[in-house]
Design a protein around this motif. Structure first.
Motif, PDB file in Angstrom:
ATOM      1  N   TYR A  63       0.824  -1.211   0.000  1.00  7.63           N
ATOM      2  CA  TYR A  63       0.000   0.000   0.000  1.00  7.63           C
ATOM      3  C   TYR A  63       0.853   1.254   0.000  1.00  7.63           C
ATOM      4  O   TYR A  63       2.017   1.228   0.376  1.00  7.63           O
ATOM      5  CB  TYR A  63      -0.887   0.027   1.256  1.00  7.63           C
ATOM      6  N   GLY A  64       0.241   2.358  -0.406  1.00  7.20           N
ATOM      7  CA  GLY A  64       0.814   3.684  -0.231  1.00  7.20           C
ATOM      8  C   GLY A  64       1.571   4.230  -1.419  1.00  7.20           C
ATOM      9  O   GLY A  64       1.808   3.547  -2.412  1.00  7.20           O
ATOM     10  N   PRO A  65       1.947   5.516  -1.281  1.00  7.54           N
ATOM     11  CA  PRO A  65       2.662   6.187  -2.362  1.00  7.54           C
ATOM     12  C   PRO A  65       4.076   5.663  -2.515  1.00  7.54           C
ATOM     13  O   PRO A  65       4.734   5.324  -1.535  1.00  7.54           O
ATOM     14  CB  PRO A  65       2.661   7.652  -1.941  1.00  7.54           C
ATOM     15  N   ALA A  66       4.530   5.615  -3.746  1.00  8.69           N
ATOM     16  CA  ALA A  66       5.908   5.237  -4.058  1.00  8.69           C
ATOM     17  C   ALA A  66       6.671   6.502  -4.418  1.00  8.69           C
ATOM     18  O   ALA A  66       6.080   7.568  -4.628  1.00  8.69           O
ATOM     19  CB  ALA A  66       5.932   4.246  -5.220  1.00  8.69           C
ATOM     20  N   GLY A  67       7.989   6.398  -4.487  1.00  3.18           N
ATOM     21  CA  GLY A  67       8.795   7.552  -4.850  1.00  3.18           C
ATOM     22  C   GLY A  67      10.120   7.143  -5.449  1.00  3.18           C
ATOM     23  O   GLY A  67      10.531   5.977  -5.368  1.00  3.18           O
ATOM     24  N   GLN A  68      10.782   8.132  -6.031  1.00  8.48           N
ATOM     25  CA  GLN A  68      12.095   7.904  -6.642  1.00  8.48           C
ATOM     26  C   GLN A  68      12.886   9.199  -6.617  1.00  8.48           C
ATOM     27  O   GLN A  68      12.316  10.280  -6.770  1.00  8.48           O
ATOM     28  CB  GLN A  68      11.945   7.359  -8.052  1.00  8.48           C
ATOM     29  N   PHE A 109      10.421  12.291  -7.611  1.00  3.18           N
ATOM     30  CA  PHE A 109       9.068  12.033  -8.081  1.00  3.18           C
ATOM     31  C   PHE A 109       8.333  11.171  -7.065  1.00  3.18           C
ATOM     32  O   PHE A 109       8.940  10.291  -6.444  1.00  3.18           O
ATOM     33  CB  PHE A 109       9.090  11.324  -9.437  1.00  3.18           C
ATOM     34  N   VAL A 110       7.043  11.439  -6.903  1.00  2.00           N
ATOM     35  CA  VAL A 110       6.204  10.681  -5.980  1.00  2.00           C
ATOM     36  C   VAL A 110       4.881  10.347  -6.664  1.00  2.00           C
ATOM     37  O   VAL A 110       4.482  10.999  -7.625  1.00  2.00           O
ATOM     38  CB  VAL A 110       5.940  11.464  -4.674  1.00  2.00           C
ATOM     39  N   THR A 111       4.198   9.332  -6.133  1.00  2.00           N
ATOM     40  CA  THR A 111       2.866   9.016  -6.620  1.00  2.00           C
ATOM     41  C   THR A 111       1.983  10.239  -6.428  1.00  2.00           C
ATOM     42  O   THR A 111       1.950  10.835  -5.361  1.00  2.00           O
ATOM     43  CB  THR A 111       2.267   7.835  -5.826  1.00  2.00           C
ATOM     44  N   ASP A 112       1.264  10.599  -7.467  1.00  2.00           N
ATOM     45  CA  ASP A 112       0.354  11.746  -7.426  1.00  2.00           C
ATOM     46  C   ASP A 112      -1.071  11.216  -7.340  1.00  2.00           C
ATOM     47  O   ASP A 112      -1.620  10.743  -8.333  1.00  2.00           O
ATOM     48  CB  ASP A 112       0.549  12.600  -8.677  1.00  2.00           C
ATOM     49  N   TYR A 113      -1.665  11.305  -6.144  1.00  2.00           N
ATOM     50  CA  TYR A 113      -3.018  10.785  -5.969  1.00  2.00           C
ATOM     51  C   TYR A 113      -4.071  11.636  -6.675  1.00  2.00           C
ATOM     52  O   TYR A 113      -5.214  11.211  -6.792  1.00  2.00           O
ATOM     53  CB  TYR A 113      -3.331  10.581  -4.483  1.00  2.00           C
ATOM     54  N   SER A 114      -3.701  12.789  -7.205  1.00  4.21           N
ATOM     55  CA  SER A 114      -4.628  13.559  -8.034  1.00  4.21           C
ATOM     56  C   SER A 114      -4.737  12.966  -9.438  1.00  4.21           C
ATOM     57  O   SER A 114      -5.689  13.257 -10.161  1.00  4.21           O
ATOM     58  CB  SER A 114      -4.162  15.016  -8.158  1.00  4.21           C
ATOM     59  N   SER A 115      -3.787  12.146  -9.830  1.00  4.13           N
ATOM     60  CA  SER A 115      -3.762  11.626 -11.205  1.00  4.13           C
ATOM     61  C   SER A 115      -4.195  10.173 -11.317  1.00  4.13           C
ATOM     62  O   SER A 115      -4.174   9.617 -12.416  1.00  4.13           O
ATOM     63  CB  SER A 115      -2.353  11.786 -11.791  1.00  4.13           C
ATOM     64  N   VAL A 116      -4.566   9.537 -10.203  1.00 10.59           N
ATOM     65  CA  VAL A 116      -4.940   8.117 -10.227  1.00 10.59           C
ATOM     66  C   VAL A 116      -6.283   7.916  -9.529  1.00 10.59           C
ATOM     67  O   VAL A 116      -6.710   8.764  -8.743  1.00 10.59           O
ATOM     68  CB  VAL A 116      -3.869   7.237  -9.546  1.00 10.59           C
TER      69      VAL A 116
END
Length: 188
Positions: A63-68, A109-116
């Motif tokens: 679960y949760g946001p990923a990043g790089q 970069f991180v998961t953007d919950y506005s785009s998914v």
């Protein structure tokens, strides 16, 4: 006509000086570009079994946001490309430790919950947010708003939830609690 006829086999001194200066300028410009002007970083998909550089968990399986994070000077040395994370909290911790070593961040970069289309699930008495590790799910971390202290958990527990749209971040807070913060507050 009197005077000397120019020697067509020799190059005038002025042309040599101009040519030398042009070559030196071009060489210096190339060195400066190599030292400080790296190609812009673009996010990559964190699928296909990629694992977190902090905890070793498979990113897409949790679960949760990923990043790089992309670093200058080809770091981390273990591979080409960015360092990978299954949690924004772990990304920030890793970044802090590397900042102390003098590593230079090129891009984050991180998961953007506005785009998914994310989902919230109940598991072990906690609300957990879905992960999204495809390349299209990532946004520049510095452009996002972060929901903090909402109680919604990611791979490693309490999480910073990134949204590129401020209104979506505040709507999430209205529904689930927490506060909205910006990137520069998280990295101070």
């Amino acid at each position: 006509m009197t005077g000397r006829r120019p020697d067509r086999t020799s190059t005038p001194r002025r042309q040599i000086l101009i040519g030398t200066a042009a070559l030196a300028s071009a060489g210096l410009a190339g060195c400066l570009a190599d030292a400080g002007e790296a190609e812009p970083a673009e996010p990559i998909a964190l699928t296909d079994g990629r694992t977190c550089d902090v905890c070793g968990m498979t990113i897409a399986d949790h679960y949760g946001p990923a990043g790089q994070i992309f670093y200058a000077d080809d770091k981390p040395e273990v591979r080409d490309g960015p360092a990978y994370f299954d949690s924004v909290a772990e990304l920030l911790n890793y970044r802090d430790r590397r900042d102390a070593r003098g590593w230079t961040v090129r891009a984050t970069f991180v998961t953007d919950y506005s785009s998914v289309d994310y989902e919230l699930n109940e598991r072990d008495g906690s609300r957990r947010i879905s992960t999204h590790a495809d390349v299209a799910a990532f946004a520049d971390a510095t452009d996002c708003y972060y929901v903090v202290d909402s109680g919604v958990r990611g791979a490693m527990g309490d999480e910073y939830l990134p949204f590129s749209d401020y209104e979506e971040a505040t709507a999430f807070v209205d529904d689930h609690g927490g506060t909205v913060s910006q990137w520069h507050h998280l990295v101070e």
